[in-house]
Design a protein around this motif. Structure first.
Motif, PDB file in Angstrom:
ATOM      1  N   ASP A  48       0.885  -1.170   0.000  1.00  0.00           N
ATOM      2  CA  ASP A  48       0.000   0.000   0.000  1.00  0.00           C
ATOM      3  C   ASP A  48       0.919   1.215   0.000  1.00  0.00           C
ATOM      4  OD1 ASP A  48      -1.761   2.128   0.554  1.00  0.00           O
ATOM      5  OD2 ASP A  48      -3.091   0.839   1.723  1.00  0.00           O
ATOM      6  N   HIS A  49       0.847   2.004  -1.067  1.00  0.00           N
ATOM      7  CA  HIS A  49       1.780   3.112  -1.270  1.00  0.00           C
ATOM      8  C   HIS A  49       1.340   4.418  -0.619  1.00  0.00           C
ATOM      9  CE1 HIS A  49       2.807   0.256  -4.506  1.00  0.00           C
ATOM     10  NE2 HIS A  49       4.027   0.736  -4.392  1.00  0.00           N
ATOM     11  N   LEU A 252      -8.399   6.032  -4.995  1.00  0.00           N
ATOM     12  CA  LEU A 252      -9.696   6.336  -5.590  1.00  0.00           C
ATOM     13  C   LEU A 252     -10.847   6.146  -4.613  1.00  0.00           C
ATOM     14  CD1 LEU A 252      -9.094   4.554  -9.024  1.00  0.00           C
ATOM     15  CD2 LEU A 252      -9.067   7.023  -8.590  1.00  0.00           C
ATOM     16  N   SER A 253     -10.712   5.199  -3.702  1.00  0.00           N
ATOM     17  CA  SER A 253     -11.842   4.869  -2.830  1.00  0.00           C
ATOM     18  C   SER A 253     -12.043   5.860  -1.693  1.00  0.00           C
ATOM     19  CB  SER A 253     -11.693   3.453  -2.267  1.00  0.00           C
ATOM     20  OG  SER A 253     -10.540   3.345  -1.454  1.00  0.00           O
ATOM     21  N   ILE A 254     -11.169   6.882  -1.570  1.00  0.00           N
ATOM     22  CA  ILE A 254     -11.425   7.909  -0.549  1.00  0.00           C
ATOM     23  C   ILE A 254     -12.608   8.780  -0.942  1.00  0.00           C
ATOM     24  CG2 ILE A 254      -9.038   7.968   0.261  1.00  0.00           C
ATOM     25  CD1 ILE A 254      -8.698  10.609  -1.299  1.00  0.00           C
ATOM     26  N   HIS A 255     -12.974   8.749  -2.225  1.00  0.00           N
ATOM     27  CA  HIS A 255     -14.108   9.529  -2.711  1.00  0.00           C
ATOM     28  C   HIS A 255     -15.358   8.651  -2.689  1.00  0.00           C
ATOM     29  CE1 HIS A 255     -10.925  12.155  -4.120  1.00  0.00           C
ATOM     30  NE2 HIS A 255     -10.461  11.197  -4.895  1.00  0.00           N
ATOM     31  N   SER A 256     -16.440   9.157  -2.156  1.00  0.00           N
ATOM     32  CA  SER A 256     -17.675   8.384  -2.108  1.00  0.00           C
ATOM     33  C   SER A 256     -18.174   8.116  -3.524  1.00  0.00           C
ATOM     34  CB  SER A 256     -18.743   9.132  -1.305  1.00  0.00           C
ATOM     35  OG  SER A 256     -19.060  10.365  -1.913  1.00  0.00           O
ATOM     36  N   MET A 257     -18.932   7.047  -3.672  1.00  0.00           N
ATOM     37  CA  MET A 257     -19.391   6.612  -4.987  1.00  0.00           C
ATOM     38  C   MET A 257     -20.158   7.710  -5.722  1.00  0.00           C
ATOM     39  SD  MET A 257     -18.371   3.531  -5.721  1.00  0.00           S
ATOM     40  CE  MET A 257     -19.535   2.972  -6.949  1.00  0.00           C
ATOM     41  N   GLU A 258     -20.922   8.501  -4.949  1.00  0.00           N
ATOM     42  CA  GLU A 258     -21.779   9.501  -5.583  1.00  0.00           C
ATOM     43  C   GLU A 258     -21.085  10.850  -5.782  1.00  0.00           C
ATOM     44  OE1 GLU A 258     -22.354   9.635  -1.129  1.00  0.00           O
ATOM     45  OE2 GLU A 258     -22.252   8.088  -2.675  1.00  0.00           O
ATOM     46  N   PHE A 272      -4.813   7.887 -18.067  1.00  0.00           N
ATOM     47  CA  PHE A 272      -3.395   7.879 -17.685  1.00  0.00           C
ATOM     48  C   PHE A 272      -2.807   6.482 -17.876  1.00  0.00           C
ATOM     49  CE2 PHE A 272      -0.231   7.388 -14.182  1.00  0.00           C
ATOM     50  CZ  PHE A 272       0.635   8.419 -14.486  1.00  0.00           C
ATOM     51  N   HIS A 273      -3.527   5.480 -17.416  1.00  0.00           N
ATOM     52  CA  HIS A 273      -3.072   4.091 -17.574  1.00  0.00           C
ATOM     53  C   HIS A 273      -2.981   3.719 -19.048  1.00  0.00           C
ATOM     54  CE1 HIS A 273      -2.623  -0.196 -16.961  1.00  0.00           C
ATOM     55  NE2 HIS A 273      -3.762  -0.432 -17.589  1.00  0.00           N
ATOM     56  N   ALA A 274      -3.989   4.096 -19.828  1.00  0.00           N
ATOM     57  CA  ALA A 274      -3.993   3.794 -21.258  1.00  0.00           C
ATOM     58  C   ALA A 274      -2.831   4.472 -21.978  1.00  0.00           C
ATOM     59  CB  ALA A 274      -5.315   4.220 -21.888  1.00  0.00           C
ATOM     60  N   ALA A 275      -2.386   5.625 -21.443  1.00  0.00           N
ATOM     61  CA  ALA A 275      -1.265   6.363 -22.036  1.00  0.00           C
ATOM     62  C   ALA A 275       0.092   5.816 -21.592  1.00  0.00           C
ATOM     63  CB  ALA A 275      -1.364   7.845 -21.687  1.00  0.00           C
ATOM     64  N   GLY A 276       0.082   4.756 -20.792  1.00  0.00           N
ATOM     65  CA  GLY A 276       1.337   4.155 -20.341  1.00  0.00           C
ATOM     66  C   GLY A 276       1.821   4.649 -19.004  1.00  0.00           C
ATOM     67  N   GLY A 277       1.011   5.430 -18.292  1.00  0.00           N
ATOM     68  CA  GLY A 277       1.409   5.925 -16.980  1.00  0.00           C
ATOM     69  C   GLY A 277       1.410   4.830 -15.925  1.00  0.00           C
ATOM     70  N   THR A 278       2.239   5.005 -14.904  1.00  0.00           N
ATOM     71  CA  THR A 278       2.342   4.040 -13.813  1.00  0.00           C
ATOM     72  C   THR A 278       1.402   4.427 -12.680  1.00  0.00           C
ATOM     73  OG1 THR A 278       4.657   3.548 -14.311  1.00  0.00           O
ATOM     74  CG2 THR A 278       3.875   3.003 -12.092  1.00  0.00           C
ATOM     75  N   VAL A 279       0.481   3.520 -12.350  1.00  0.00           N
ATOM     76  CA  VAL A 279      -0.461   3.713 -11.250  1.00  0.00           C
ATOM     77  C   VAL A 279      -0.118   2.714 -10.154  1.00  0.00           C
ATOM     78  CG1 VAL A 279      -2.875   3.710 -10.525  1.00  0.00           C
ATOM     79  CG2 VAL A 279      -2.280   4.435 -12.849  1.00  0.00           C
ATOM     80  N   LEU A 280       0.089   3.210  -8.944  1.00  0.00           N
ATOM     81  CA  LEU A 280       0.385   2.360  -7.803  1.00  0.00           C
ATOM     82  C   LEU A 280      -0.823   2.308  -6.867  1.00  0.00           C
ATOM     83  CD1 LEU A 280       4.007   3.550  -6.940  1.00  0.00           C
ATOM     84  CD2 LEU A 280       3.319   1.531  -8.268  1.00  0.00           C
ATOM     85  N   TYR A 281      -1.099   1.118  -6.362  1.00  0.00           N
ATOM     86  CA  TYR A 281      -2.176   0.942  -5.392  1.00  0.00           C
ATOM     87  C   TYR A 281      -1.841   1.689  -4.104  1.00  0.00           C
ATOM     88  CZ  TYR A 281      -4.766  -1.551  -1.695  1.00  0.00           C
ATOM     89  OH  TYR A 281      -5.536  -1.878  -0.588  1.00  0.00           O
ATOM     90  N   GLY A 282      -2.759   2.541  -3.670  1.00  0.00           N
ATOM     91  CA  GLY A 282      -2.613   3.250  -2.403  1.00  0.00           C
ATOM     92  C   GLY A 282      -3.992   3.631  -1.919  1.00  0.00           C
ATOM     93  N   THR A 283      -4.192   3.653  -0.605  1.00  0.00           N
ATOM     94  CA  THR A 283      -5.543   3.811  -0.063  1.00  0.00           C
ATOM     95  C   THR A 283      -5.734   5.034   0.816  1.00  0.00           C
ATOM     96  OG1 THR A 283      -5.038   2.496   1.907  1.00  0.00           O
ATOM     97  CG2 THR A 283      -5.806   1.304  -0.052  1.00  0.00           C
ATOM     98  N   ALA A 297     -12.367  -2.125  -1.737  1.00  0.00           N
ATOM     99  CA  ALA A 297     -12.993  -0.994  -2.420  1.00  0.00           C
ATOM    100  C   ALA A 297     -12.006  -0.316  -3.359  1.00  0.00           C
ATOM    101  CB  ALA A 297     -13.537   0.007  -1.403  1.00  0.00           C
ATOM    102  N   GLU A 298     -10.738  -0.250  -2.980  1.00  0.00           N
ATOM    103  CA  GLU A 298      -9.728   0.347  -3.861  1.00  0.00           C
ATOM    104  C   GLU A 298      -9.479  -0.538  -5.072  1.00  0.00           C
ATOM    105  OE1 GLU A 298      -7.481   3.463  -5.073  1.00  0.00           O
ATOM    106  OE2 GLU A 298      -8.613   3.410  -3.191  1.00  0.00           O
TER     107      GLU A 298
END
Length: 351
Positions: A48-49, A252-258, A272-283, A297-298
């Motif tokens: 968890d980053h 992403l999950s810090i923001h409520s669904m609505e 960003f991911h589609a453009a080749g960017g690096t996304v790290l899991y963090g909560t 949820a994340e």
């Protein structure tokens, strides 16, 4: 001794797992013909980053499927002591954060069941204190523990703060750039922090919030964003520039669904991911009643953003299972969700 398929951080390989002196160890060697095969596959402990260990009952981590965490805002003396000791969990202890809130109900069934398993060591990397302008975020927040931020007035105090964090053992420098919650650094002072961090070999991770802040901190030398941009939708040219130079920590999950911020963040991450960017899991563990362990949820939010399969595993930056210090996790197969992982046990090595 069993043949086993394992994830090395990038892809799937073949090896041998065996029980030696009570420890489960994985060897990177081709199994001999006829070697019995482990049911399922092996992966190292997840990362968890973005966590805040002073805001949760960190002792529970040793019974989770996390093998490493990156603390992005804490009293440097406190977090350095935790990092030096790592931790062994207390079986069945409730997850009480500093506000006295029992987080037990927030944890998934799989995370709660992990409190019955033998604890493992968890590696801790950390930033130490937030560096923020005088009066800047989070200096006015009740949740910010004593000593968890440094107010920076000029290049001299910036250099002193970076030196303090580096000497405490920080592996990254955290800078607050939240224009929605107070003042932010001038370009010159932000660059001074980046330069001081670079001189100590440390990357800068920025909490960028407010119109244009994500783009500005990247331009000024931040190499990581502590949160996927959620203030505004970045245009395609901005996404391309970020993908080439900056790593995003999801949260992403810090923001409520609505909430509209979630849709903005998920859309930004997808492109960003589609453009080749690096996304790290963090909560942002500690931001509300979050699980003290892997957060389903994340994972769901990352899938919503188009990150799944091996890409999802890479975002979790699992430990190398060939490292004797790594916890070995068991998954049913290569397509299984990470939230179904559990520590490998001797019982999995059937005769």
């Amino acid at each position: 001794m069993h043949a086993a398929t394992f994830f090395d951080g990038e892809g799937w390989r073949e090896g041998i797992v065996e029980l030696i002196d009570g420890r489960m160890l994985l060897h990177d060697e081709r199994p001999a013909p006829g070697t019995p095969r482990l049911d399922g596959v092996i992966i190292g402990g997840f990362t968890d980053h973005h966590v805040h260990l002073q805001l949760v009952d960190h002792t529970l981590l040793g019974r989770s499927t996390l093998g490493r965490v990156v603390d992005l805002g804490a009293n440097p003396a406190v977090i350095a002591a935790l990092a030096a000791a790592r931790f062994v969990s207390v079986a069945g202890a409730p997850s009480l954060n500093e506000r006295g809130v029992d987080d037990t109900d927030a944890r998934s069934l799989s995370e709660r069941s992990e409190t019955k398993r033998a604890p493992h060591r968890v590696a801790i990397d950390f930033a130490g204190a937030f560096l923020t302008p005088v009066g800047g975020y989070p200096s006015d927040r009740d949740w910010a523990p004593a000593g968890s931020f440094r107010e920076i007035a000029d290049a001299e105090t910036a250099h002193a703060a970076v030196t303090e964090m580096a000497d405490a053992g920080a592996s990254v420098i955290k800078v607050a750039s939240n224009a929605d919650a107070g003042p932010v650094f001038t370009d010159d002072l932000f660059r001074a922090i980046v330069d001081a961090a670079s001189a100590r070999g440390l990357p800068v991770v920025a909490h960028a919030q407010g119109a244009g802040e994500a783009q500005r901190v990247a331009r000024l030398g931040a190499t990581h964003l502590a949160h996927a941009p959620f203030t505004e939708r970045l245009d395609d040219s901005e996404i391309a520039a970020q993908a080439a130079s900056v790593v995003w920590v999801s949260t992403l999950s810090i923001h409520s669904m609505e909430h509209s911020a979630r849709a903005v963040a998920v859309d930004n991450v997808r492109r960003f991911h589609a453009a080749g960017g690096t996304v790290l899991y963090g909560t942002d563990m500690g931001n509300g009643p979050t699980p003290v362990g892997l957060n389903p949820a994340e994972l769901d939010a990352l899938r919503d953003a188009g990150i799944d399969g091996d890409d999802l595993l890479r975002s979790l930056a699992p430990q190398d299972p060939r490292d004797p210090a790594s916890v070995l996790l068991h998954l049913a197969d290569v397509t299984a969700t990470p939230s179904s992982a559990r520590p490998l046990t001797p019982a999995d090595l059937k005769v």
